[in-house]
Each structure stands twice: as structure tokens, then as C-alpha cells.
Design a protein around this motif. Structure first.
Motif, PDB file in Angstrom:
ATOM      1  N   GLY A  82       0.765  -1.234   0.000  1.00 22.40           N
ATOM      2  CA  GLY A  82       0.000   0.000   0.000  1.00 22.40           C
ATOM      3  C   GLY A  82       0.799   1.290   0.000  1.00 22.40           C
ATOM      4  N   PHE A  83       2.111   1.214  -0.079  1.00 19.89           N
ATOM      5  CA  PHE A  83       2.919   2.431  -0.114  1.00 19.89           C
ATOM      6  C   PHE A  83       2.910   3.024  -1.514  1.00 19.89           C
ATOM      7  CE2 PHE A  83       4.470   0.523   3.724  1.00 19.89           C
ATOM      8  CZ  PHE A  83       4.876   1.581   4.516  1.00 19.89           C
ATOM      9  N   GLU A  84       2.951   4.343  -1.569  1.00 25.42           N
ATOM     10  CA  GLU A  84       3.023   5.085  -2.823  1.00 25.42           C
ATOM     11  C   GLU A  84       4.299   5.914  -2.824  1.00 25.42           C
ATOM     12  OE1 GLU A  84      -0.371   7.671  -3.125  1.00 25.42           O
ATOM     13  OE2 GLU A  84      -1.701   6.156  -2.266  1.00 25.42           O
ATOM     14  N   VAL A  85       4.853   6.111  -4.007  1.00 25.73           N
ATOM     15  CA  VAL A  85       5.995   7.010  -4.136  1.00 25.73           C
ATOM     16  C   VAL A  85       5.484   8.429  -3.973  1.00 25.73           C
ATOM     17  CG1 VAL A  85       7.787   7.886  -5.683  1.00 25.73           C
ATOM     18  CG2 VAL A  85       7.270   5.424  -5.617  1.00 25.73           C
ATOM     19  N   GLU A  86       6.064   9.152  -3.026  1.00 21.09           N
ATOM     20  CA  GLU A  86       5.671  10.548  -2.784  1.00 21.09           C
ATOM     21  C   GLU A  86       6.684  11.530  -3.349  1.00 21.09           C
ATOM     22  OE1 GLU A  86       2.966  11.083   0.894  1.00 21.09           O
ATOM     23  OE2 GLU A  86       4.840  10.192   1.608  1.00 21.09           O
ATOM     24  N   GLY A  87       7.890  11.050  -3.597  1.00 28.81           N
ATOM     25  CA  GLY A  87       8.891  11.947  -4.139  1.00 28.81           C
ATOM     26  C   GLY A  87      10.230  11.261  -4.304  1.00 28.81           C
ATOM     27  N   ILE A  88      11.116  11.965  -4.962  1.00 33.85           N
ATOM     28  CA  ILE A  88      12.471  11.475  -5.201  1.00 33.85           C
ATOM     29  C   ILE A  88      13.441  12.540  -4.693  1.00 33.85           C
ATOM     30  CG2 ILE A  88      14.170  10.755  -6.953  1.00 33.85           C
ATOM     31  CD1 ILE A  88      11.759   8.863  -6.837  1.00 33.85           C
ATOM     32  N   LEU A  89      14.379  12.126  -3.872  1.00 36.85           N
ATOM     33  CA  LEU A  89      15.458  13.007  -3.442  1.00 36.85           C
ATOM     34  C   LEU A  89      16.628  12.729  -4.378  1.00 36.85           C
ATOM     35  CD1 LEU A  89      15.187  12.478   0.421  1.00 36.85           C
ATOM     36  CD2 LEU A  89      14.165  14.299  -0.955  1.00 36.85           C
ATOM     37  N   LYS A  90      16.887  13.656  -5.266  1.00 35.88           N
ATOM     38  CA  LYS A  90      17.866  13.444  -6.323  1.00 35.88           C
ATOM     39  C   LYS A  90      19.294  13.525  -5.789  1.00 35.88           C
ATOM     40  CE  LYS A  90      14.781  15.040  -9.905  1.00 35.88           C
ATOM     41  NZ  LYS A  90      14.537  16.017 -10.965  1.00 35.88           N
ATOM     42  N   GLN A  91      20.124  12.600  -6.289  1.00 35.09           N
ATOM     43  CA  GLN A  91      21.533  12.520  -5.915  1.00 35.09           C
ATOM     44  C   GLN A  91      21.696  12.638  -4.399  1.00 35.09           C
ATOM     45  OE1 GLN A  91      23.841  15.218  -8.323  1.00 35.09           O
ATOM     46  NE2 GLN A  91      23.253  14.185 -10.200  1.00 35.09           N
ATOM     47  N   ASP A  92      20.928  11.864  -3.701  1.00 37.33           N
ATOM     48  CA  ASP A  92      20.831  11.960  -2.244  1.00 37.33           C
ATOM     49  C   ASP A  92      21.914  11.184  -1.506  1.00 37.33           C
ATOM     50  OD1 ASP A  92      19.321  12.892   0.056  1.00 37.33           O
ATOM     51  OD2 ASP A  92      18.708  10.790   0.310  1.00 37.33           O
ATOM     52  N   LYS A  93      22.413  10.101  -2.101  1.00 33.14           N
ATOM     53  CA  LYS A  93      23.383   9.243  -1.408  1.00 33.14           C
ATOM     54  C   LYS A  93      24.620   9.040  -2.281  1.00 33.14           C
ATOM     55  CE  LYS A  93      20.577   7.577   2.014  1.00 33.14           C
ATOM     56  NZ  LYS A  93      19.280   7.277   1.559  1.00 33.14           N
TER      57      LYS A  93
ATOM     58  N   TYR B  22      23.192   8.489  -5.860  1.00 38.35           N
ATOM     59  CA  TYR B  22      21.952   7.765  -6.145  1.00 38.35           C
ATOM     60  C   TYR B  22      20.774   8.491  -5.518  1.00 38.35           C
ATOM     61  CZ  TYR B  22      24.867   3.977  -7.757  1.00 38.35           C
ATOM     62  OH  TYR B  22      25.774   3.234  -8.468  1.00 38.35           O
ATOM     63  N   ASN B  23      19.625   8.301  -6.118  1.00 37.54           N
ATOM     64  CA  ASN B  23      18.393   8.911  -5.625  1.00 37.54           C
ATOM     65  C   ASN B  23      17.799   8.096  -4.485  1.00 37.54           C
ATOM     66  OD1 ASN B  23      18.673  10.745  -7.734  1.00 37.54           O
ATOM     67  ND2 ASN B  23      17.276   9.634  -9.067  1.00 37.54           N
ATOM     68  N   THR B  24      17.095   8.776  -3.602  1.00 36.08           N
ATOM     69  CA  THR B  24      16.321   8.145  -2.541  1.00 36.08           C
ATOM     70  C   THR B  24      14.853   8.313  -2.891  1.00 36.08           C
ATOM     71  OG1 THR B  24      17.984   8.580  -0.845  1.00 36.08           O
ATOM     72  CG2 THR B  24      15.727   8.226  -0.086  1.00 36.08           C
ATOM     73  N   VAL B  25      14.095   7.216  -2.780  1.00 40.76           N
ATOM     74  CA  VAL B  25      12.666   7.226  -3.030  1.00 40.76           C
ATOM     75  C   VAL B  25      11.954   7.398  -1.689  1.00 40.76           C
ATOM     76  CG1 VAL B  25      10.710   5.922  -3.963  1.00 40.76           C
ATOM     77  CG2 VAL B  25      12.982   5.682  -5.003  1.00 40.76           C
ATOM     78  N   VAL B  26      11.130   8.415  -1.594  1.00 40.79           N
ATOM     79  CA  VAL B  26      10.332   8.668  -0.389  1.00 40.79           C
ATOM     80  C   VAL B  26       8.941   8.085  -0.629  1.00 40.79           C
ATOM     81  CG1 VAL B  26       9.397  10.444   1.137  1.00 40.79           C
ATOM     82  CG2 VAL B  26      11.643  10.780   0.087  1.00 40.79           C
ATOM     83  N   MET B  27       8.515   7.229   0.296  1.00 42.40           N
ATOM     84  CA  MET B  27       7.233   6.534   0.126  1.00 42.40           C
ATOM     85  C   MET B  27       6.368   6.735   1.354  1.00 42.40           C
ATOM     86  SD  MET B  27       8.575   2.984  -1.655  1.00 42.40           S
ATOM     87  CE  MET B  27       7.009   2.605  -2.460  1.00 42.40           C
ATOM     88  N   GLY B  28       5.067   6.644   1.158  1.00 41.76           N
ATOM     89  CA  GLY B  28       4.116   6.767   2.264  1.00 41.76           C
ATOM     90  C   GLY B  28       2.940   5.830   2.065  1.00 41.76           C
ATOM     91  N   ARG B  29       2.401   5.385   3.186  1.00 42.33           N
ATOM     92  CA  ARG B  29       1.194   4.545   3.170  1.00 42.33           C
ATOM     93  C   ARG B  29       0.186   5.200   4.102  1.00 42.33           C
ATOM     94  NH1 ARG B  29      -0.984   1.118   6.865  1.00 42.33           N
ATOM     95  NH2 ARG B  29      -2.217  -0.622   6.138  1.00 42.33           N
ATOM     96  N   PHE B  30      -0.989   5.448   3.557  1.00 44.88           N
ATOM     97  CA  PHE B  30      -2.058   6.059   4.332  1.00 44.88           C
ATOM     98  C   PHE B  30      -2.967   4.952   4.848  1.00 44.88           C
ATOM     99  CE2 PHE B  30      -0.460   9.013   1.265  1.00 44.88           C
ATOM    100  CZ  PHE B  30      -0.302  10.173   2.012  1.00 44.88           C
ATOM    101  N   MET B  31      -3.513   5.153   6.035  1.00 47.28           N
ATOM    102  CA  MET B  31      -4.376   4.141   6.629  1.00 47.28           C
ATOM    103  C   MET B  31      -5.514   3.800   5.685  1.00 47.28           C
ATOM    104  SD  MET B  31      -6.112   4.115  10.334  1.00 47.28           S
ATOM    105  CE  MET B  31      -7.098   2.742  10.873  1.00 47.28           C
ATOM    106  N   MET B  32      -5.716   2.521   5.519  1.00 50.58           N
ATOM    107  CA  MET B  32      -6.751   2.053   4.588  1.00 50.58           C
ATOM    108  C   MET B  32      -8.112   2.007   5.236  1.00 50.58           C
ATOM    109  SD  MET B  32      -4.651  -0.983   2.869  1.00 50.58           S
ATOM    110  CE  MET B  32      -3.137  -0.672   2.027  1.00 50.58           C
TER     111      MET B  32
END
Length: 181
Positions: free
Chosen positions: A152-163, A171-181
Motif C-alpha cells: 500500500g505504499f506510494e511514491v511521494e517523491g524522489i530526493l535526487k543525488q541523495d546518497k 543515487y536517488n532516494t525514493v520517499v514513500m508513504g502509506r495512508f491508513m486504509m
């Protein structure tokens, strides 16, 4: 506080997912360093931001006393082989969400341990009024991204050249979130 303890079986492999106890602190200190040295998927290199036994004991105590934190471990026989944490805040504007993180020793990858920790954490979040669970994952960790999307997680954003990794590339970091179903 509600104690979580679940017996798991994958094929002929058995383990227990349970809440961390103060007696786990010494083992947690050692395996955190080991896990950090076994993968570049995490933020730290081996030994960085070291947490000693007494600091882990305090962290476990604090988590047990908070209704917005959850610290789980995976035990195989008598050995701790992985852990996860959900960390929230008492700040009113952010109190609806927690940040999820997980680590499993490389020798125990492929047994569903990360999935079990995620499922127990999401169940806890859903039953404790947590509206959002967030996490960040390295873009190259496709297996983890797939797992999170399946739960149930969705991609909320990308932190470019984060690591910056050992190969000298960013490399990019993918920020994900899951909202209560």
C-alpha cells in the motif's frame, strides 16, 4: 503497552517477531553495526552513528513508554537477526504519522523476515490510530520498493543525488508513504 510476539514459519525456517526488550540491547548494538557493513541500502556505513548497549536500553525504554513508537526484533532460536522501528513524534501537526525503518542480517535475507516486520508494524499502526507510515529507500533497492508498493505504499517523491555510495556515484532516494486504509 501491548506486547507483540508472533511465531513465523517459512518453509522449514522458524522465527519469532516480538517487541524489543532491554536484554536485547547488547545484541542490537552489534548487529546494527554488522547490518550497516553488509549493504549500501541503508544510510550509514559500518560503525557510523554507533549506538552502544546503554543507549539501546534507553531507546527501548523510551519506545515502550511511547504510544507512537514501536521497536520490533526477529529472533531465530536465541539470536537476534533483524529489527524494525516505527518512530513518531508528539508534535501535534505530525503526530498522525510514523517513520518506518528495517534491517536484517544478510545471512537471513530471503526468509520473509523484512516482510514479517513490515506487516507487524503496519498492523500496529492501523490499530493505534496512525494515519500515515513513511519510509525512504534507495532507488536501486527494487525488491524493497516492490514489497512496499505491494503493502500500500506510494511514491511521494524522489530526493535526487541523495546518497554517495562506495562506487563514487550519487543515487536517488525514493520517499514513500502509506495512508491508513
Amino acid at each position: 503497552m501491548i506486547m507483540i510476539s508472533t511465531n513465523m514459519r517459512t518453509n522449514n525456517f522458524q522465527y519469532i517477531v516480538r517487541e524489543a526488550l532491554e536484554v536485547d540491547a547488547k545484541d542490537l548494538s552489534a548487529i546494527r553495526v554488522q547490518i550497516d557493513g553488509e549493504t549500501e541500502y541503508l544510510d550509514r556505513e559500518k560503525g557510523e552513528s554507533y549506538i552502544d548497549e546503554s543507549e539501546f536500553k534507553q531507546l527501548i525504554r523510551d519506545d515502550h513508554n511511547s504510544d507512537r513508537n514501536l521497536f520490533l526484533v526477529v529472533q531465530v532460536n536465541t539470536r537476534i537477526v533483524g529489527f524494525s522501528r516505527c518512530e513518531g513524534t508528539t508534535l501535534k501537526r505530525l503526530s498522525h504519522k510514523v517513520q518506518f525503518g528495517v534491517g536484517v542480517l544478510r545471512d537471513y535475507w530471503g526468509y520473509g523476515i523484512g516482510t514479517a516486520l513490515l506487516k507487524e508494524s503496519l498492523l500496529w499502526a492501523d490499530t493505534h490510530g496512525i494515519k500515515k507510515v513513511t519510509l525512504s529507500v534507495l532507488e536501486t533497492n527494487e525488491k524493497a520498493i516492490h514489497l512496499y508498493k505491494n503493502h500500500g505504499f506510494e511514491v511521494e517523491g524522489i530526493l535526487k543525488q541523495d546518497k554517495l555510495l562506495s562506487d563514487g556515484n550519487y543515487y536517488n532516494t525514493v520517499v514513500m508513504g502509506r495512508f491508513m486504509m
